[in-house]
Every structure is written in structure tokens, then in C-alpha cells.
Design a protein around this motif. Structure first.
Motif, short mmCIF file in Angstrom:
data_model
loop_
_atom_site.label_atom_id
_atom_site.label_comp_id
_atom_site.label_asym_id
_atom_site.label_seq_id
_atom_site.Cartn_x
_atom_site.Cartn_y
_atom_site.Cartn_z
N ALA A 249 0.77 -1.18 0.06
CA ALA A 249 -0.03 -0.19 -0.06
C ALA A 249 0.83 1.21 -0.15
CB ALA A 249 -0.81 -0.15 1.15
N HIS A 250 0.68 2.18 -0.91
CA HIS A 250 1.29 3.50 -1.04
C HIS A 250 2.86 3.32 -0.78
CE1 HIS A 250 -2.52 5.14 -0.58
NE2 HIS A 250 -3.02 4.45 0.55
N GLY A 251 3.27 2.22 -1.73
CA GLY A 251 4.83 2.14 -1.95
C GLY A 251 5.39 1.54 -0.97
N LEU A 252 4.52 0.99 0.27
CA LEU A 252 5.33 0.13 1.21
C LEU A 252 4.54 -1.10 1.50
CD1 LEU A 252 5.56 3.00 3.90
CD2 LEU A 252 7.25 2.46 2.33
N LEU A 253 5.27 -2.21 2.08
CA LEU A 253 4.82 -3.68 2.36
C LEU A 253 4.25 -3.68 3.90
CD1 LEU A 253 7.29 -6.00 0.55
CD2 LEU A 253 4.97 -5.11 -0.17
N ALA A 254 3.36 -4.30 4.17
CA ALA A 254 2.81 -4.39 5.31
C ALA A 254 2.59 -5.91 5.60
CB ALA A 254 1.60 -3.86 5.80
N PRO A 255 3.71 -6.68 6.06
CA PRO A 255 3.56 -8.06 6.63
C PRO A 255 2.44 -8.29 7.40
CG PRO A 255 5.80 -7.64 6.66
CD PRO A 255 4.96 -6.29 6.37
N VAL A 256 1.80 -9.79 7.24
CA VAL A 256 0.50 -9.96 7.94
C VAL A 256 0.98 -11.37 8.70
CG1 VAL A 256 -1.86 -10.24 8.22
CG2 VAL A 256 -0.85 -8.44 6.52
N TRP A 257 0.56 -11.23 10.12
CA TRP A 257 0.75 -12.70 10.66
C TRP A 257 -0.88 -13.11 11.26
CZ3 TRP A 257 4.73 -9.27 10.78
CH2 TRP A 257 5.71 -9.82 10.44
N ASP A 258 -1.11 -14.55 10.86
CA ASP A 258 -2.40 -14.67 11.96
C ASP A 258 -1.90 -15.31 13.43
OD1 ASP A 258 -4.00 -14.65 9.67
OD2 ASP A 258 -4.34 -16.58 9.27
N LEU A 259 -2.63 -14.92 14.16
CA LEU A 259 -2.11 -15.18 15.55
C LEU A 259 -3.16 -16.23 16.27
CD1 LEU A 259 -1.72 -11.45 16.42
CD2 LEU A 259 0.15 -13.11 15.95
N PRO A 260 -2.87 -16.85 17.26
CA PRO A 260 -3.77 -17.65 18.17
C PRO A 260 -4.76 -16.85 18.67
CG PRO A 260 -1.65 -18.29 18.46
CD PRO A 260 -1.37 -17.20 17.55
N MET A 261 -6.09 -17.36 18.51
CA MET A 261 -7.04 -16.39 19.29
C MET A 261 -6.93 -16.17 20.89
SD MET A 261 -9.37 -14.97 17.54
CE MET A 261 -10.72 -14.78 18.59
N GLY A 262 -6.81 -15.25 21.37
CA GLY A 262 -6.47 -14.93 22.95
C GLY A 262 -5.10 -14.44 23.04
N THR A 263 -4.54 -13.99 21.87
CA THR A 263 -3.10 -13.68 21.91
C THR A 263 -3.03 -12.29 22.63
OG1 THR A 263 -2.35 -14.95 19.98
CG2 THR A 263 -1.01 -13.11 20.78
N GLY A 264 -3.83 -11.39 22.06
CA GLY A 264 -4.04 -9.95 22.53
C GLY A 264 -2.79 -9.15 21.95
N ALA A 265 -2.88 -7.78 22.00
CA ALA A 265 -1.76 -6.74 21.88
C ALA A 265 -0.57 -7.10 22.80
CB ALA A 265 -2.13 -5.46 21.71
N GLU A 266 -0.74 -7.03 24.04
CA GLU A 266 0.27 -6.93 24.94
C GLU A 266 1.29 -8.02 24.95
OE1 GLU A 266 0.84 -6.64 30.06
OE2 GLU A 266 -1.05 -6.56 29.02
N ALA A 267 0.79 -9.33 24.48
CA ALA A 267 1.66 -10.45 24.70
C ALA A 267 2.70 -10.39 23.40
CB ALA A 267 0.62 -11.66 24.33
N LEU A 268 2.36 -9.35 22.43
CA LEU A 268 3.22 -9.11 21.20
C LEU A 268 4.40 -8.30 21.26
CD1 LEU A 268 0.24 -9.17 18.57
CD2 LEU A 268 1.82 -10.91 18.81
N GLU A 269 4.53 -7.38 22.35
CA GLU A 269 5.44 -6.43 22.60
C GLU A 269 6.97 -6.90 22.64
OE1 GLU A 269 5.10 -3.32 22.32
OE2 GLU A 269 2.90 -2.82 22.87
#
Length: 306
Positions: A247-267
Motif C-alpha cells: 500500500a502506498h509504496g510500502l509493504l505490510a507483512p501480516v501474521w495470523d495469531l492464535p485467538m486470545g493472544t492480544g496486543a500486550e503479548a506481542l510487545e
């Protein structure tokens, strides 16, 4: 009589785009019949040079509800708020409160997103009465966002819904239904704090990490392929790297995560992945056959959304 030479010459690219390819603006037309036509314009990386370029892309394409304050050259006394999506998908608004809002998710695309947004914003800043300011045709040549936005960073706030639409409104009578409808459509989203432009979201049946990255596409693909071959592209256990948006000249990689992961666990995992990615980007050795094969596979899992 000699036969005619039937060898076809490939069409010359314009700004790196094949004229016969689909126009990157998403119109469905060929580039040569759309923004590649005489008088047309297409800027493939319109937010380049703005503070937090990757966040501009994310708010434009991936994030349902977010805001950020802007300081505009010559308008230091006016409160300007950038929003991912404004009411009615408006490009810009002058509010009864005196605030001016700029929306990123709009219906039009005249080839240079930065110029288009700057034209709408300046129109709202110059308006004497409150209301929506939009574009019905491509604006004349004029300043771009890079020419009028001041500051070195973009302070993004992600919201659970769109209650900020009425934060400056005293009488909200009659607005409740539209607000409830908008809030119901907003997927839970959070911006990771430790890395730039990485957004967790929950679609109800899946969780995803979508991370807009600033590196050039070729170098990023090779680095991601190196990590994939080594098994280092798994953000958290049972997560799966599924592909990329462009998008707009940049790439955005995407990961599928296990349900219940949440944002905090990704830090912490995101910080570790960023360190591994930086090392892979710095690797100047020739890619192995396995890495080249993985890179080709990654290239086939790209979806262009603008």
C-alpha cells in the motif's frame, strides 16, 4: 516477399509502472487509460517524507479508528486533528467547535494522495462556516502534506470506536444511532508500543498482526525470506506469517495469531523480531537457492490495496 518482423517490444514503463498493468489507484482500468494518461499523475509513495510515514499508511488502509494532532504551517492557532475515518467518510471538516479535521479514508483518489489531502485540509482551514469540505475533481497543482505539516513525529491514538466524533459536540441528540452503527463496525485494534506502525486486530474469528515497514521492497522481501528459511518469522508460538499488503509504496507483512493472544503479548516478541529483521537486512551475502525460492513464494503472497 519477406515476412514482417512480428517481434513485439515491451511497453516502456512510466514511473516504474507498466502502462498495460492495472492502475495502482484501484480503479480497475489500465494505467495508460487512468493515471498514466496524458495529464494524469500517480505518486506511488505519497506519504514519503512525512513523520511516521508507516503510520499514515496504516491509518489510511488498516486501522478502523484512530486520531493524531497535526500542526499546520501558518495555522498555529487552529486545532487540527487527523482521523482515520471521519463521519460520512468526509475528506475534511470544519467543526462548530472551531476544530478542523482531516480524514484519511476517503472515496476519491486523484493520483497524489498527499496533494489531495492537503487541498481538502487547506479548504477546511479557509472555510468561514462549519461543514464538510470535499473534492469532486483533481485539485490544481498546489502544496502537498509534506509542505504544510510541521513536526517530527505523529502521535497516534487508537480508539475502540468512534466516540471521538462527538467529543466536541454539546448536543448529541439524533447522533446516537449513527454512532452505534459505526462503533459496531470497528474491529478491536491496538498499536504496539515498542515498535513502529505495528497493529494488532481482532476480527472476531481471528487475530492478526499487521506491520507497515519502511524498507525498500526488494531488500525487505529478501530479509523476510532469510527469516522464513531459518524459522525466525514466527512472532509467537502457533502464529503464521500469511503474506503482505502492498500500500502506498510500502509493504505490510501480516501474521495470523492464535485467538486470545492480544496486543500486550506481542510487545517483546515484536522487539525480538525487529532485531532479527535488522540483522537479516544487514546481511549482504548472496541468497541461497532456498532463500530465493522462499522469496518467490513471499512475492506471490502480496495483495496490493492501493
Amino acid at each position: 516477399m519477406a515476412k514482417k518482423n512480428r517481434t513485439k517490444t515491451a511497453p516502456a514503463s512510466v514511473d516504474g509502472i507498466n502502462p498495460r498493468a492495472a492502475c495502482p489507484c484501484g480503479s480497475g482500468k489500465r494505467y495508460k487509460a487512468c493515471h498514466g494518461a496524458p495529464g494524469g499523475v500517480f505518486v506511488p509513495r505519497p506519504f514519503e517524507g512525512l513523520p511516521n510515514e508507516c503510520d499514515w499508511v496504516a491509518l489510511r488502509e488498516l486501522v478502523p479508528s484512530a486520531t493524531a494532532p497535526l500542526t499546520i504551517k501558518g495555522y498555529d492557532d487552529v486545532t487540527v486533528q487527523l482521523g482515520s475515518l471521519l463521519p460520512l467518510a468526509a475528506p475534511a471538516m470544519r467543526r462548530d467547535s472551531g476544530q478542523v479535521w482531516l480524514g484519511l479514508q476517503v472515496q476519491h483518489n486523484y493520483g497524489d494522495v498527499s496533494r489531495d489531502l492537503a487541498a481538502a485540509l487547506l479548504g477546511a482551514l479557509a472555510a468561514e462556516e462549519s461543514g464538510i469540505v470535499g473534492l469532486t475533481e483533481a485539485p490544481d497543482a498546489g502544496p502537498r502534506l509534506q509542505d504544510i505539516v510541521l513536526g517530527d513525529t505523529l502521535e497516534v491514538t487508537v480508539h475502540e470506536g468512534f466516540d471521538w466524533w462527538i467529543a466536541d459536540v454539546e448536543d448529541t441528540t439524533g447522533l446516537e444511532s449513527a454512532l452505534q452503527q459505526a462503533n459496531a463496525a470497528a474491529l478491536p485494534t491496538a498499536r504496539l508500543a515498542g515498535v513502529s506502525a505495528a497493529y494488532w486486530t481482532n476480527t472476531g474469528t481471528k487475530e492478526h498482526l499487521r506491520w507497515v515497514m519502511p524498507e525498500p521492497e526488494d531488500a525487505l522481501l529478501t530479509a523476510l525470506a532469510r527469516l522464513h528459511v531459518s524459522g525466525a518469522d514466527v512472532i509467537v508460538p502457533r502464529a503464521r506469517f500469511v503474506g503482505m499488503f502492498r500500500a502506498h509504496g510500502l509493504l505490510a507483512p501480516v501474521w495470523d495469531l492464535p485467538m486470545g493472544t492480544g496486543a500486550e503479548a506481542l510487545e517483546e516478541p515484536a522487539l525480538a523480531f525487529k532485531a532479527a529483521l535488522d540483522a537479516a537486512l544487514a546481511d549482504t551475502s548472496a541468497p541461497s537457492d532456498e532463500v530465493r525460492s522462499a522469496r518467490a513464494g513471499l512475492a506471490n503472497r502480496q495483495v496490493t490495496i492501493r
